[in-house]
Write an enzyme that holds these catalytic residues in place. Structure first.
Site, mmCIF file in Angstrom:
data_model
loop_
_atom_site.group_PDB
_atom_site.id
_atom_site.type_symbol
_atom_site.label_atom_id
_atom_site.label_comp_id
_atom_site.label_asym_id
_atom_site.label_seq_id
_atom_site.Cartn_x
_atom_site.Cartn_y
_atom_site.Cartn_z
ATOM 1 N N GLY A 103 39.871 2.526 99.409
ATOM 2 C CA GLY A 103 38.909 3.546 99.808
ATOM 3 C C GLY A 103 37.500 3.009 99.900
ATOM 4 N N GLY A 104 36.630 3.505 99.012
ATOM 5 C CA GLY A 104 35.206 3.166 99.091
ATOM 6 C C GLY A 104 34.450 4.249 99.819
ATOM 7 N N GLU A 146 35.745 8.682 97.231
ATOM 8 C CA GLU A 146 34.377 9.183 97.064
ATOM 9 C C GLU A 146 34.142 10.345 98.038
ATOM 10 O OE1 GLU A 146 31.367 6.114 96.843
ATOM 11 O OE2 GLU A 146 32.819 4.674 96.124
ATOM 12 N N TYR A 147 34.282 11.584 97.516
ATOM 13 C CA TYR A 147 34.711 12.008 96.200
ATOM 14 C C TYR A 147 35.654 13.180 96.377
ATOM 15 C CZ TYR A 147 30.522 9.393 94.914
ATOM 16 O OH TYR A 147 29.590 8.407 94.790
ATOM 17 N N MET A 202 30.497 4.901 88.164
ATOM 18 C CA MET A 202 29.499 4.278 89.047
ATOM 19 C C MET A 202 28.086 4.683 88.619
ATOM 20 S SD MET A 202 31.423 4.235 92.732
ATOM 21 C CE MET A 202 32.218 5.832 92.747
ATOM 22 N N THR A 203 27.645 4.062 87.537
ATOM 23 C CA THR A 203 26.343 4.404 86.943
ATOM 24 C C THR A 203 25.219 3.608 87.619
ATOM 25 O OG1 THR A 203 27.013 2.866 85.205
ATOM 26 C CG2 THR A 203 27.102 5.200 84.683
ATOM 27 N N TYR A 204 25.073 3.851 88.914
ATOM 28 C CA TYR A 204 23.987 3.227 89.682
ATOM 29 C C TYR A 204 23.752 4.103 90.912
ATOM 30 C CZ TYR A 204 28.468 1.141 91.100
ATOM 31 O OH TYR A 204 29.791 0.959 91.417
ATOM 32 N N ASP A 205 22.789 3.702 91.752
ATOM 33 C CA ASP A 205 22.344 4.564 92.871
ATOM 34 C C ASP A 205 21.743 5.872 92.352
ATOM 35 O OD1 ASP A 205 23.309 2.651 94.685
ATOM 36 O OD2 ASP A 205 25.267 3.624 94.822
ATOM 37 N N TRP A 352 29.691 -3.726 90.319
ATOM 38 C CA TRP A 352 29.642 -3.682 91.790
ATOM 39 C C TRP A 352 28.409 -4.489 92.192
ATOM 40 C CZ3 TRP A 352 32.866 -2.480 95.628
ATOM 41 C CH2 TRP A 352 32.342 -2.645 96.917
#
Ligand SMILES: *[C@@H]1O[C@H](CO)[C@@H](O)[C@H](O)[C@H]1NC(C)=O
Ligand SMILES: *[C@@H]1O[C@H](CO)[C@@H](O)[C@H](O)[C@H]1NC(C)=O
Length: 378
Positions: A103-104, A146-147, A202-205, A352
């Site tokens: 995915g992604g 996502e998501y 995903m603890t970023y962005d 990532w």
């Protein structure tokens, strides 16, 4: 010898995380298209250091309409041997696990929604994943949807349960990548925690050029500039805390670490503080070719003269260089995130993505970020 064993045993009884072996995983996403980047930006599967990862998540594979897995880039993944080279890393580190990441963000949601809502397609997906693991000598699957939205809630967990059940006799691993804020998507968190081997958060962005003012990509803690909602939602600690409060076992959670920064064009080069006005995203980097983000390797190669400031409240640095401003991670900040994983008995650290690390030691140390993570895990 015996006294040493007794000492270790008593140590482990007092410190239960020693027994459960928590915070020992380094889950490395590898963006396979890194093999096709120009100059020093090129990072092939053979460039992966097999001893600095416990898992390599090969990004990305896609889905066919019937639920089976699909190779997305035949030249990179097959003809140039991307998948084969990742599997071959297990000869260097026999404990290394290779996972297909499915995915992604760019893959969207439509196929996931269609496949997860159909029992036949779910079964095809699980069977196809097993066949892919057997064909390419991989060890499991990472689902990066996502998501899932409200309507997908039941189908999402049913799909994961079906895959896990089919994997059981083979011992294959099942992981997912999830949104930082659990309530943003349709997650049955306690059920996910039961079914999955690891939940990659995903603890970023958290912040980027869309906001109009400079702010950190992946702050560990809140900033004094944050409002109440931001304090409780837009940093790694609040995210992990919410996942635990929502019912995730800490030892199933991996804290996400970014090997890239969000890059802004300052409105005024002389105002380069946190919260400074920005005219929007910085131009794309030479290697990663994406407006508004820069890989750590691009900072090392092209912005050596930039000024780096440590943001002690948020435990991450930022850098400015004329009108360029980047909130990013360096060896010090990723070390603190690894320490956070240990202190909170998490599964470990997810990255990532490893191909924007300093492969050529242009900032001083080869694999500087991944090395710093490892130095603080062991
Ligand atoms: C992918 O590449 C392999 C090796 O060159 C080839 O045998 C296969 O047919 C290709 N598959 C597709 C879908 O193009
Ligand atoms: C971590 O996050 C939680 C939830 O937002 C918060 O209550 C706690 O104070 C935070 N810890 C630190 C050290 O900031």
């Amino acid at each position: 010898m015996l006294s040493k064993i007794i000492f270790l045993l008593s140590f482990c009884i007092f410190y239960l995380h020693c027994v459960s072996g928590a915070a020992d995983k380094v889950l490395c996403y590898y963006a396979s298209w890194g093999a096709n980047r120009p100059g020093d930006g090129q990072f092939t599967a053979e460039d992966i250091n097999a001893n600095l990862c416990t898992h390599v998540n090969y990004a990305f594979l896609g889905l066919n309409d019937d639920g089976s897995l699909k190779i997305l880039d035949n030249a990179t993944d097959i003809e140039n041997g991307g998948l084969e080279k990742v599997a071959a890393l297990k000869q260097i580190n026999p404990n290394l696990k290779a996972l297909f990441s499915l995915g992604g963000y760019a893959a969207g949601t439509q196929l996931f929604t269609a496949v997860s809502s159909d029992a036949t397609k779910r079964a095809t997906m699980a069977q196809s994943a097993i066949e892919f693991c057997q064909t390419y000598n991989f060890d499991g699957l990472d689902v990066d949807w996502e998501y899932p939205l409200e309507g997908d809630r039941q189908n999402y967990i049913t799909m994961l349960s079906d895959i896990k059940q089919a994997f059981e006799p083979h011992g294959y691993i099942l992981t997912v990548a999830v949104a930082a804020i659990p309530t943003d998507a349709a997650y049955d968190v306690p059920a996910m925690s039961n079914v999955l081997d690891v939940i990659n958060v995903m603890t970023y962005d958290f912040h980027g050029s869309w906001a109009g003012v400079t702010a950190q990509n992946s702050p560990l803690y809140a900033s004094p500039l944050d409002g109440e909602w931001q304090k409780d939602n837009l940093n790694c600690n609040s995210s992990i805390t919410h996942w635990i409060l929502s019912g995730a076992a800490p030892e199933k959670l991996a804290i996400g670490v970014a090997f890239y920064g969000h890059a802004y064009t300052l409105a005024d080069a002389s105002n380069h503080d946190l919260g400074a006005p920005s005219n929007g995203p910085a131009p794309a980097g030479e290697f990663t070719q994406n407006m508004g983000t820069l890989g750590y390797n691009e900072l090392c190669e092209f912005h050596k003269d930039g000024t780096i400031v440590w943001d002690d409240a948020q435990k991450v640095p930022y850098m400015y260089d004329d009108t360029l401003w980047v909130g990013f991670d360096n060896p010090d900040s990723v070390a603190l995130k690894a320490q956070y994983a240990k202190d909170n008995n998490l599964a470990g650290v997810m990255i990532w993505s490893i191909e924007t690390d300093d492969l050529h030691a242009l900032c001083g140390t080869k694999y500087a970020l991944l090395q710093a993570v490892n130095d603080n895990m062991k």
